[in-house]
Write an enzyme that holds these catalytic residues in place. Structure first.
Site, PDB file in Angstrom:
ATOM      1  N   ASP A   1       0.865  -1.170   0.000  1.00  0.00           N
ATOM      2  CA  ASP A   1       0.000   0.000   0.000  1.00  0.00           C
ATOM      3  C   ASP A   1       0.910   1.230   0.000  1.00  0.00           C
ATOM      4  O   ASP A   1       2.063   1.160   0.455  1.00  0.00           O
ATOM      5  CB  ASP A   1      -0.876  -0.028   1.262  1.00  0.00           C
TER       6      ASP A   1
ATOM      7  N   ASP B   1      -0.325   5.130   0.564  1.00  0.00           N
ATOM      8  CA  ASP B   1      -0.681   6.170   1.532  1.00  0.00           C
ATOM      9  C   ASP B   1      -0.784   5.616   2.947  1.00  0.00           C
ATOM     10  O   ASP B   1      -1.409   4.584   3.189  1.00  0.00           O
ATOM     11  CB  ASP B   1      -2.011   6.822   1.149  1.00  0.00           C
TER      12      ASP B   1
END
Length: 229
Positions: free
Chosen positions: A9, A11
């Site tokens: 991932d 953010d």
């Protein structure tokens, strides 16, 4: 434990979204002639997070999120504006924000040296995420960045990972680890797709969800200790 493919991932895991959003919102709101900038931010930030949760749950579409969040913001303060037009203007600011967390590049450097193939797996808007990665110091570590808007599906849908698998040569589910901060997107998505997962949890939050990670790490050092011999 024998992994080859790491899906990261972006953010709140590697990219410092809070700093990026704060800078971009300040620039954007000033451009729109707003004087009570913090007041607008205090309304927008939780509202925007709520819209992304609704997207994860399939309650709204990505275009609806993108094209209405700023019209909703200004409407709250009694101002009528074109949401789609505002979205493009905001995009110009946020796409230039490539801030990462301290230690992110060192983490990826260690994992690259250990012969992992590193991929990004992010829910986001293609132009924004591509721009932010281009302005970051971590882009060179990634074989590819998979962005939900471009994929036509998003975490936590199993289809998101199925489409990733189609695009990675010699991909093996059993050799893949999803790493991210969101229980409802990253960990839930890995659960749905039958992937092992690592919950990156630097705030040491309690897991009050139904989604169970294979591992939990509280720091980048924890990730290195787990994955680097």
């Amino acid at each position: 434990m024998s992994y080859k493919f790491l899906l990261f991932d972006l953010d709140h895991t590697l990219l410092d979204f809070d700093t990026a959003e704060d800078i971009a919102l300040t620039q954007f709101l000033k451009e729109q002639g707003v004087t009570e900038i913090q007041t607008y931010k205090d309304y927008y930030i939780p509202m925007n997070k709520g819209l992304w949760r609704e997207l994860e749950q399939g309650k709204i579409t990505k275009p609806e999120l993108v094209n209405t969040r700023f019209s909703r913001l200004f409407a709250h303060f009694g101002i009528v504006k074109d949401g789609a037009e505002l979205a493009l203007l905001y995009q110009q600011h946020i796409a230039q924000q490539g801030q990462t967390y301290a230690g992110a590049s060192e983490l990826l450097d260690s994992l690259t040296a250990a012969d992992y193939e590193i991929y990004g797996a992010t829910n986001g808007i293609t132009a924004i995420q591509s721009g932010r990665m281009a302005h970051s110091d971590i882009s060179p570590y990634f074989n590819h960045i998979f962005i939900s808007e471009k994929m036509g599906t998003q975490k936590p849908e199993a289809l998101f990972y199925e489409k990733i698998a189609e695009q990675i040569p010699d991909f093996d589910l059993s050799q893949t680890l999803m790493i991210g901060d969101s229980l409802t997107a990253d960990i839930a998505g890995a659960n749905n797709a039958g992937l092992d997962s690592l919950w990156y949890n630097p705030k040491q939050l309690e897991n009050e969800s139904l989604f169970q990670p294979t591992y939990t790490a509280y720091s980048y050092d924890d990730i290195i200790r787990l994955l680097v011999p």
